[in-house]
Design an enzyme around this catalytic site. Structure first.
Site, short mmCIF file in Angstrom:
data_model
loop_
_atom_site.label_atom_id
_atom_site.label_comp_id
_atom_site.label_asym_id
_atom_site.label_seq_id
_atom_site.Cartn_x
_atom_site.Cartn_y
_atom_site.Cartn_z
N GLU A 155 0.83 -1.21 0.00
CA GLU A 155 0.00 0.00 0.00
C GLU A 155 0.86 1.24 0.00
OE1 GLU A 155 -2.86 0.11 3.24
OE2 GLU A 155 -3.52 -1.88 2.61
N LYS B 115 2.43 4.34 1.34
CA LYS B 115 2.67 4.80 2.71
C LYS B 115 2.59 6.33 2.68
CE LYS B 115 5.77 4.45 6.63
NZ LYS B 115 5.59 5.86 6.98
N ARG C 146 -1.47 9.79 11.36
CA ARG C 146 -2.37 8.65 11.54
C ARG C 146 -3.57 9.07 12.38
NH1 ARG C 146 -0.09 2.78 13.09
NH2 ARG C 146 -2.02 1.59 13.12
N ARG D 238 -1.85 8.71 16.93
CA ARG D 238 -1.06 7.51 17.18
C ARG D 238 -0.77 7.35 18.66
NH1 ARG D 238 3.76 6.19 18.31
NH2 ARG D 238 4.94 4.51 17.33
N GLU E 91 -4.83 7.79 7.15
CA GLU E 91 -3.79 8.81 7.22
C GLU E 91 -4.36 10.11 6.66
OE1 GLU E 91 -0.96 7.72 8.61
OE2 GLU E 91 0.63 9.09 7.96
N PHE F 260 -7.13 3.16 5.82
CA PHE F 260 -6.43 1.93 5.43
C PHE F 260 -6.83 0.71 6.23
CE2 PHE F 260 -3.25 4.39 8.03
CZ PHE F 260 -3.19 3.55 9.14
N ARG G 230 3.99 -4.49 17.60
CA ARG G 230 4.79 -4.29 16.40
C ARG G 230 5.16 -5.68 15.91
NH1 ARG G 230 7.37 0.17 14.84
NH2 ARG G 230 7.46 1.14 16.89
N LYS H 264 7.29 -1.69 6.99
CA LYS H 264 7.42 -0.44 6.24
C LYS H 264 8.64 -0.54 5.34
CE LYS H 264 8.63 1.68 10.63
NZ LYS H 264 8.30 2.62 11.66
P1 ATP Z 1 6.16 3.60 14.34
O1 ATP Z 1 6.50 2.43 13.47
O2 ATP Z 1 6.63 3.48 15.71
O3 ATP Z 1 4.76 4.06 14.17
P2 ATP Z 1 6.77 5.88 12.90
O4 ATP Z 1 5.51 6.60 13.27
O5 ATP Z 1 8.02 6.68 12.74
O6 ATP Z 1 7.09 4.76 13.89
P3 ATP Z 1 6.46 5.42 10.20
O7 ATP Z 1 7.78 5.18 9.59
O8 ATP Z 1 5.89 6.76 10.01
O9 ATP Z 1 6.50 5.01 11.64
O10 ATP Z 1 5.44 4.29 9.64
C1 ATP Z 1 4.23 3.90 10.22
C2 ATP Z 1 3.11 4.88 9.94
O11 ATP Z 1 2.83 4.99 8.54
C3 ATP Z 1 1.77 4.50 10.49
O12 ATP Z 1 1.69 4.73 11.86
C4 ATP Z 1 0.81 5.36 9.69
O13 ATP Z 1 0.68 6.61 10.30
C5 ATP Z 1 1.54 5.59 8.38
N1 ATP Z 1 0.86 5.06 7.18
C6 ATP Z 1 0.78 5.69 5.99
N2 ATP Z 1 0.14 4.96 5.08
C7 ATP Z 1 -0.23 3.81 5.68
C8 ATP Z 1 -0.93 2.65 5.24
N3 ATP Z 1 -1.36 2.50 4.00
N4 ATP Z 1 -1.11 1.65 6.15
C9 ATP Z 1 -0.67 1.76 7.43
N5 ATP Z 1 0.00 2.84 7.89
C10 ATP Z 1 0.23 3.86 7.03
#
Ligand code: ATP
Length: 594
Positions: free
Chosen positions: A250, A252, A257, A272, A302, A343, A420, A426
């Site tokens: 998907e 990102k 969030r 979040r 998002e 999502f 997690r 990711k």
């Molecule tokens: P953590 O993994 O601790 O959340 P982070 O917030 O830095 O750390 P990111 O690298 O930003 O993590 O990646 C996770 C975030 O990506 C999710 O919390 C969500 O906000 C965002 N995101 C964007 N698109 C999507 C999607 N299609 N599905 C799930 N999450 C998504």
């Protein structure tokens, strides 16, 4: 129950760092606690009055407590301030001053838990005119009855800094042992917590209905669910292998969030970190209210700023401009329109969807979401080979996304609240630097700017979070990546965290021009992690006398307002990143040698 009973446990907890010991002290406390106030004891032990998502904070300013302490102990405010500067903790100041006080009140030590909770809760709900005086009166009343050790914890609690280090998981262990029939009930309790984000509620449910009630505790609209989190990998082949050859890839989206709770009465948004952020998005609120017919729905998505005329996705940091702009929010909504990309679906049709597989959740979500320019299902593609993933990644980046979220579609693809795991990965586009991923760091200090940066900060002292010690340890001094706009707003952004001394939970060998209580979190990329004699992150874990530092750190432009300082990259993660880097380097050498 007497408040002194709780304080007895706090003192024991403070004297140890062993989690097992902490748990056994808490088990004794819970066993002595009447069931009717179990939830209150749980909240208080974590320095709270209610679950975080309600956003009810005690909110007593340090300055006001100086006044209270001066009044209660008969000292001048100046004296209280001087001792505070020396000790660095107002709780200890309160304890010392009361210990010194020759004339102790006969009532001291008679406070009950119920009374303490009630007064704190009244203080937390005070607002508007006269509230400062009223808080002062309540606090003076409380401390007037407190013994020196009670005063220590009451003061810390009032400041919102009890911080005994009692983690959520320790409370769950304690409840399992004391009321759940033993450790075996722990997974059930954790599941209940992940679905309600409220330990007091879990404790209350257990106290009144036993483990059966815990087992049947369901996701409810209005109570946030702890978000599922992803692991990270930077290689399409390795991702495919983890996903057993097939996955949903998907876009990102680089936004914020949102967990949306839609009931017949209202639409509520949680971040979040489970803060209620409904007020920031009245436009999305209206959209969901008017366009989703079903009620009793929880979904995640998002929110991303967009240029409505072109449909182009805009930088994430624009969203943060919506924060704290209650009065001209309408204008901001016009200037910075936001699109919403759902999502996942967690609840609908009176059914807890978290137990269903992802394809089923996604299908129902698709049916619920209207087709509309401002709300659109996250773009998805089912992939079964690494090349497909990489092609889709390129498309995602070209469309303004950060990369891909890769999700399992197999039998293991239920929504794992609060965890997690490898069923979400990711896959971010490689930064140009060598560091594989960005780090989120807390600003703990700043250096005055010179030349063009005169009058503002020239660089920030940033720290990673040491989870086991509940400390912030420095990892770099960062002055690049800040735009002129960032530079001009930094002093204002940091003002509320500024203090005149090193915050006791900050470990630093460097002396900046200004110190901060960790609060502001920034996303940083760098060239690599290096050993450093001056930074304290990961001190001694790789080499005796050396810490770790991010080399050539650069601010990405992202203020992580959705993260608390305790959500920062941990010192352990930095150590891990250093080790992974070494491994990669030695693999490269081996390949080259071959
Ligand atoms: P953590 O993994 O601790 O959340 P982070 O917030 O830095 O750390 P990111 O690298 O930003 O993590 O990646 C996770 C975030 O990506 C999710 O919390 C969500 O906000 C965002 N995101 C964007 N698109 C999507 C999607 N299609 N599905 C799930 N999450 C998504």
């Amino acid at each position: 129950m007497l408040y002194s009973r709780i304080v007895e446990t706090y003192a024991k907890i403070e004297a140890t760092t062993k989690r097992l010991e902490i748990t056994s002290f808490l088990v004794e406390l819970i066993q002595d606690t009447p069931r009717s106030i179990l939830d209150k004891v749980v909240y208080l032990t974590q320095g709270k009055l209610h679950p975080d998502f309600l956003g009810i904070e005690l909110g007593i300013a340090e300055k006001l407590l100086f006044r209270v302490l001066a009044k209660v102990t008969g000292q001048t405010e100046a004296k209280v301030t001087t001792i505070y500067k020396k000790l660095g903790d107002l709780g200890t100041v309160a304890e010392e001053l009361l210990n010194d006080k020759t004339q102790t009140s006969f009532q001291r030590g008679a406070l009950t838990v119920e009374e303490v909770y009630k007064i704190f809760d009244m203080i937390a709900h005070e607002a508007g005119q006269g509230s400062v005086d009223s808080k002062l009166r309540h606090m003076t009343g409380l401390l007037g009855k407190a013994s020196p050790s009670e005063a220590k914890y009451l003061t810390r609690m009032a400041l919102g800094r009890l911080r005994l280090g009692v983690a959520d998981m320790t409370i769950l262990d304690t409840l399992a042992i004391s009321l759940g029939g033993g450790k075996n009930s722990r997974p059930l309790l954790e599941r209940a917590y992940n679905r309600s984000s409220d330990l007091g509620y879990v404790a209350r449910t257990l106290a009144t209905g036993g483990i059966k009630a815990i087992e049947s505790l369901k996701v409810t609209v209005g109570r946030p669910i702890r978000p599922m989190l992803a692991e990270r990998l930077s290689d399409a082949q390795a991702i495919m292998a983890k996903m057993n050859g097939e996955c949903a890839a998907e876009y990102k989206y680089d936004g914020l969030r949102i967990q949306a709770h839609i009931s017949t009465e209202e639409v509520t948004f949680y971040s979040r970190r489970l803060e209620n952020i409904t007020d920031q998005f009245p436009d999305i609120q209206r959209l969901l209210k008017n366009n989703i017919e079903a009620k009793g729905v929880i979904l995640e998505g998002e929110a991303v700023p967009v240029d409505l005329s072109t449909g182009e996705l805009l930088p994430f940091q624009l969203i943060s401009q919506r924060r704290g702009r209650k009065y001209d929010l309408d204008k901001t909504i016009e200037e910075i329109p936001v699109a919403f990309f759902p999502f996942d679906l967690l609840y609908a049709d009176m059914t807890d969807y978290t137990d269903r597989r992802y394809p089923e959740r996604r299908e129902r979500l698709r049916e619920l979401i209207p087709r509309n320019g401002k709300i659109e299902l996250s773009r998805q593609k089912i992939c079964n080979d690494p090349k497909q993933l990489d092609d889709f990644m390129q498309q995602a980046v070209a469309d303004g996304c950060e990369g891909l979220m890769i999700k399992s579609i197999g039998p293991d693809s239920t929504y794992k609240a609060g965890a997690r795991g490898w069923t979400w990965i990711k896959y971010k586009r490689e930064y140009k630097s060598e560091m594989q991923d960005s780090v989120d760091l807390a600003a703990v200090g700043a250096f005055a700017g010179r030349g063009r940066r005169g009058g503002t900060y020239g660089a920030l002292l940033l720290a990673a979070y040491d989870k086991s010690e509940d400390m912030f340890r420095t990892v770099c001094k960062c002055g690049s990546g800040f735009t002129d706009q960032d530079l001009s707003k930094l002093p204002k952004l940091l003002e509320k965290y500024r203090i005149g001394y090193r915050y006791p939970r900050v470990d630093s060998k460097i002396e900046p021009d200004a110190w901060f209580v960790p609060g502001l979190v920034l996303e940083i990329v760098g060239a690599e992690i290096t050993l450093s004699p001056i930074h304290t992150c990961g001190m001694n874990s790789i080499r005796q006398g050396a810490g770790l530092a991010v080399r050539f750190p650069r601010f990405t432009g992202k203020y992580r307002e959705d993260k608390s300082p305790e959500d920062c990259t941990t010192t352990d993660e930095v150590v891990e990143m250093y080790r992974a880097q070494l491994k990669k380097f030695s693999e490269k050498l081996t390949t080259e040698a071959a």
